[in-house]
Write a protein that holds these residues in place. Structure first.
Motif, PDB file in Angstrom:
ATOM      1  N   ALA A   1       0.836  -1.202   0.000  1.00 29.63           N
ATOM      2  CA  ALA A   1       0.000   0.000   0.000  1.00 29.63           C
ATOM      3  C   ALA A   1       0.865   1.245   0.000  1.00 29.63           C
ATOM      4  CB  ALA A   1      -0.918   0.014   1.226  1.00 29.63           C
ATOM      5  N   ASP A   2       0.320   2.332  -0.544  1.00 31.97           N
ATOM      6  CA  ASP A   2       0.986   3.631  -0.474  1.00 31.97           C
ATOM      7  C   ASP A   2       0.909   4.174   0.956  1.00 31.97           C
ATOM      8  OD1 ASP A   2       1.220   3.307  -3.191  1.00 31.97           O
ATOM      9  OD2 ASP A   2      -0.395   4.706  -3.691  1.00 31.97           O
ATOM     10  N   PHE A   3       1.746   5.155   1.246  1.00 33.04           N
ATOM     11  CA  PHE A   3       1.751   5.838   2.536  1.00 33.04           C
ATOM     12  C   PHE A   3       1.970   4.873   3.709  1.00 33.04           C
ATOM     13  CE2 PHE A   3      -0.793   8.596  -0.258  1.00 33.04           C
ATOM     14  CZ  PHE A   3      -0.121   9.799  -0.101  1.00 33.04           C
ATOM     15  N   THR A   4       2.801   3.850   3.499  1.00 32.07           N
ATOM     16  CA  THR A   4       3.145   2.932   4.583  1.00 32.07           C
ATOM     17  C   THR A   4       4.646   3.028   4.839  1.00 32.07           C
ATOM     18  OG1 THR A   4       3.330   1.126   2.989  1.00 32.07           O
ATOM     19  CG2 THR A   4       1.239   1.342   4.161  1.00 32.07           C
ATOM     20  N   PRO A   5       5.093   2.821   6.078  1.00 35.38           N
ATOM     21  CA  PRO A   5       6.492   3.094   6.420  1.00 35.38           C
ATOM     22  C   PRO A   5       7.503   2.201   5.719  1.00 35.38           C
ATOM     23  CG  PRO A   5       5.332   2.079   8.277  1.00 35.38           C
ATOM     24  CD  PRO A   5       4.291   2.452   7.267  1.00 35.38           C
ATOM     25  N   VAL A   6       7.261   0.885   5.677  1.00 33.63           N
ATOM     26  CA  VAL A   6       8.237  -0.010   5.054  1.00 33.63           C
ATOM     27  C   VAL A   6       8.344   0.272   3.559  1.00 33.63           C
ATOM     28  CG1 VAL A   6       8.864  -2.404   4.590  1.00 33.63           C
ATOM     29  CG2 VAL A   6       7.888  -1.793   6.805  1.00 33.63           C
ATOM     30  N   CYS A   7       7.205   0.460   2.903  1.00 35.28           N
ATOM     31  CA  CYS A   7       7.207   0.758   1.469  1.00 35.28           C
ATOM     32  C   CYS A   7       7.930   2.073   1.187  1.00 35.28           C
ATOM     33  CB  CYS A   7       5.780   0.837   0.944  1.00 35.28           C
ATOM     34  SG  CYS A   7       4.885  -0.724   1.015  1.00 35.28           S
ATOM     35  N   THR A   8       7.710   3.059   2.040  1.00 33.50           N
ATOM     36  CA  THR A   8       8.380   4.347   1.850  1.00 33.50           C
ATOM     37  C   THR A   8       9.888   4.181   1.914  1.00 33.50           C
ATOM     38  OG1 THR A   8       6.490   5.564   2.768  1.00 33.50           O
ATOM     39  CG2 THR A   8       8.631   6.686   2.766  1.00 33.50           C
ATOM     40  N   SER A   9      10.365   3.385   2.881  1.00 31.82           N
ATOM     41  CA  SER A   9      11.809   3.165   2.994  1.00 31.82           C
ATOM     42  C   SER A   9      12.361   2.465   1.760  1.00 31.82           C
ATOM     43  CB  SER A   9      12.126   2.341   4.250  1.00 31.82           C
ATOM     44  OG  SER A   9      11.704   1.000   4.126  1.00 31.82           O
ATOM     45  N   GLU A  10      11.606   1.521   1.225  1.00 30.39           N
ATOM     46  CA  GLU A  10      12.055   0.794   0.039  1.00 30.39           C
ATOM     47  C   GLU A  10      12.103   1.698  -1.186  1.00 30.39           C
ATOM     48  OE1 GLU A  10      10.564  -3.779   0.873  1.00 30.39           O
ATOM     49  OE2 GLU A  10       9.276  -2.436  -0.283  1.00 30.39           O
ATOM     50  N   PHE A  11      11.061   2.491  -1.371  1.00 33.87           N
ATOM     51  CA  PHE A  11      11.019   3.347  -2.554  1.00 33.87           C
ATOM     52  C   PHE A  11      12.126   4.391  -2.533  1.00 33.87           C
ATOM     53  CE2 PHE A  11       7.421   1.191  -3.924  1.00 33.87           C
ATOM     54  CZ  PHE A  11       7.009   1.670  -5.158  1.00 33.87           C
ATOM     55  N   MET A  12      12.435   4.917  -1.361  1.00 35.62           N
ATOM     56  CA  MET A  12      13.542   5.867  -1.278  1.00 35.62           C
ATOM     57  C   MET A  12      14.865   5.183  -1.598  1.00 35.62           C
ATOM     58  SD  MET A  12      12.700   8.516   1.826  1.00 35.62           S
ATOM     59  CE  MET A  12      12.656   7.284   3.121  1.00 35.62           C
ATOM     60  N   ALA A  13      15.061   3.975  -1.081  1.00 39.97           N
ATOM     61  CA  ALA A  13      16.310   3.244  -1.344  1.00 39.97           C
ATOM     62  C   ALA A  13      16.428   2.863  -2.814  1.00 39.97           C
ATOM     63  CB  ALA A  13      16.381   2.006  -0.457  1.00 39.97           C
TER      64      ALA A  13
END
Length: 214
Positions: free
Chosen positions: A48-60
């Motif tokens: 899902a969007d706006f989730t912490p783990v996904c956010t970390s992955e997308f930035m990396a």
């Protein structure tokens, strides 16, 4: 819209299968898997969007985009959230963290693509996808499949290593041992006959483990 088959039971994808084709809307415009032929693709889903783990992955992944590009590997993300949610999320990542995510993020609200790839977690009470990753070669063949649970983030360094190892193995006709990195020795295919085993010149006399420098 997409051109994946629907309504029929889909067999779980396996390594060496042809990746199912699709066309869909993304944050970079309309995309189709066919347009990526001739290049490696790291195709991955997130719950899902706006989730912490996904956010970390997308930035990396965004920070590592040039490292993937050096391997002639494109990044392609997908989730069941809408295109509007994708746009809002990626804009907020840039505004909040100063990281611009400029690889395509596909919307899949009908879950047709997720179902074709087997990305849906059958144990989940919702339509959220697990963290599924597919490495697709330039001919459209799936060369690796990696699954993570929803609560554990992927390692971008390991995904880079995986792509490079797959490329080296295919190019050299050999295998990569544990923890292989570019420049490390490869290992030859094992002997399959007594004659081959007797004539093989392996490491420390072991006919089943023969190193080769790439």
């Amino acid at each position: 819209m997409n051109d994946t088959a629907s309504g029929a039971e889909v067999r779980s994808l396996r390594i060496n299968d042809i990746a199912p084709g699709f066309s869909a809307r993304s944050t970079a415009g309309d995309v189709s898997l066919a347009s990526y032929r001739g290049r490696w693709v790291l195709f991955f889903s997130h719950p899902a969007d706006f989730t912490p783990v996904c956010t970390s992955e997308f930035m990396a992944l965004a920070r590592a985009k040039e490292r993937f590009a050096a391997l002639e590997c494109e990044l392609l993300g997908l989730s069941v959230d809408s295109l509007y949610a994708h746009v809002a999320w990626l804009r907020d990542i840039e505004r909040s963290f100063g990281v611009k995510v400029d690889f395509p993020l596909i919307e899949d609200p009908s879950m047709a693509i997720a179902q074709a790839y087997g990305m849906l977690d059958s144990a989940s009470p919702s339509s959220a996808t697990v963290r599924a990753t597919y490495v697709i070669d330039p001919e459209g063949v799936i060369r690796a499949i990696v699954w993570y649970p929803m609560n554990v983030g992927r390692s971008v360094d390991e995904l880079l290593r995986l792509v490079e190892a797959l490329q080296a193995s295919l190019r050299e006709g050999a295998s990569t041992p544990e923890g292989w990195r570019s420049g490390d020795p490869l290992v030859e295919q094992p002997a399959v006959t007594m004659e081959e085993a007797e004539t093989a010149n392996g490491s420390k006399g072991a006919w089943y483990y023969r190193e080769r420098v790439a």
